[in-house]
Design a protein around this motif. Sequence first.
Motif, PDB file in Angstrom:
ATOM      1  N   THR A  69      11.746 -15.271  26.669  1.00 14.57           N
ATOM      2  CA  THR A  69      11.738 -16.647  26.175  1.00 14.57           C
ATOM      3  C   THR A  69      11.799 -16.686  24.651  1.00 14.57           C
ATOM      4  N   TRP A  70      12.707 -17.519  24.138  1.00  9.91           N
ATOM      5  CA  TRP A  70      12.839 -17.775  22.714  1.00  9.91           C
ATOM      6  C   TRP A  70      12.448 -19.217  22.439  1.00  9.91           C
ATOM      7  N   LEU A  71      12.161 -19.517  21.175  1.00  7.20           N
ATOM      8  CA  LEU A  71      11.708 -20.850  20.776  1.00  7.20           C
ATOM      9  C   LEU A  71      12.425 -21.273  19.501  1.00  7.20           C
ATOM     10  N   LEU A 132       1.855 -23.046  25.411  1.00  3.67           N
ATOM     11  CA  LEU A 132       2.529 -21.768  25.603  1.00  3.67           C
ATOM     12  C   LEU A 132       1.483 -20.671  25.796  1.00  3.67           C
ATOM     13  N   ILE A 137       6.346 -15.417  23.569  1.00  3.28           N
ATOM     14  CA  ILE A 137       7.645 -15.707  22.954  1.00  3.28           C
ATOM     15  C   ILE A 137       8.159 -14.472  22.224  1.00  3.28           C
ATOM     16  N   ALA A 140      11.565 -16.550  17.559  1.00  2.00           N
ATOM     17  CA  ALA A 140      11.413 -17.939  17.140  1.00  2.00           C
ATOM     18  C   ALA A 140      12.330 -18.204  15.949  1.00  2.00           C
ATOM     19  N   LEU A 171       3.524 -15.716  19.769  1.00  2.00           N
ATOM     20  CA  LEU A 171       4.551 -14.692  19.634  1.00  2.00           C
ATOM     21  C   LEU A 171       4.029 -13.333  20.090  1.00  2.00           C
TER      22      LEU A 171
END
Length: 240
Positions: A69-71, A132, A137, A140, A171
Motif C-alpha cells: 500500500t502506498w499513500l 491506518l 504503508i 508516501a 510508514l
Amino acid sequence: MSENKPDTAPTGAPWRNFYGRRHGKSLRPSQQGYLDEDLASLSPGPVDWDVNPDRNPLDLEALFGGRETWLEIGFGGGEHMVHQAASNPQVGIIGCEPYINGVAMLLGKIRAAGAENVAVHPGDARDMFDVLPEASISRAFLLYPDPWPKTRHHRRRFVTPEHLEPLARVLKPGAVLRVATDIPDYVRQTLEQVPRHGFTWTAEGPADWRMPWDDWISTRYEKKALREGRVPHYLTFLRD
C-alpha cells in the motif's frame, strides 16, 4: 465569549484546524457525476469519526487484496496518483485530498485510465492517519504541498510534528517518503523537520534533489512553477 476551542468536535474527533480550501468554482455536470457515481465505491473504508468513532483500523488486506500500500497526501488534480496506479498494478494507492474540485478531477482520470488499485479519501490526511494500521504503508508522496509562504503561517505546513509524527507511525521501516516542492523555504523546513521524526535523507549529491525521480510525471502545479521561474526540488527520505 471564551476564545478557547473545545478539545473535540461534536463527532468526538479531536479538534483540528483546517486552513485550506474545500471547494472552488462550480463543478461541471460531468465532474458532479463522478462524485455522485464513483466516490462512494472508491472509499478506503470508515475513515470519518462519525462513521468510525472507535477508530477501528482499516483492513488493507480486504481493500487491496494483500498488495503493498502506498499513500499520496494531497493529490491535487490526480495526475501523479493515476500515473503511479497505472504503472504499478501490483500495489494499492490511497489518495487524500480535501479539495473537492481536485477529487472530481481525479475521479475523471481514474475512469479514463481504468485504474482499479486506488482508494480515495476526500478529506484531511490526518483522518487517514487515525485509522491506518501501524507500519502499513510502503511509500508516501507529498507533492507540491501548500507552501503557506508567510512566516506566521509556517506552522500550517505539512512538515510539522502534527503531521510528521502520525505519518512516521504508519510508514514501515525502510518505507520511502518523496517530497517535491518549488519553494526554497519549504525545502529548508522539510530538511530540518523530517529527519527529526525518524527519517533519513538519501541524497548523496546535487543531482539527487535537482533531478526528478525516474518514474515521475510532471503535475499541473509543477508546470505552473516552471512557467513562473521557480525551481523544483525532489527530496527522498527513508523511514528509519
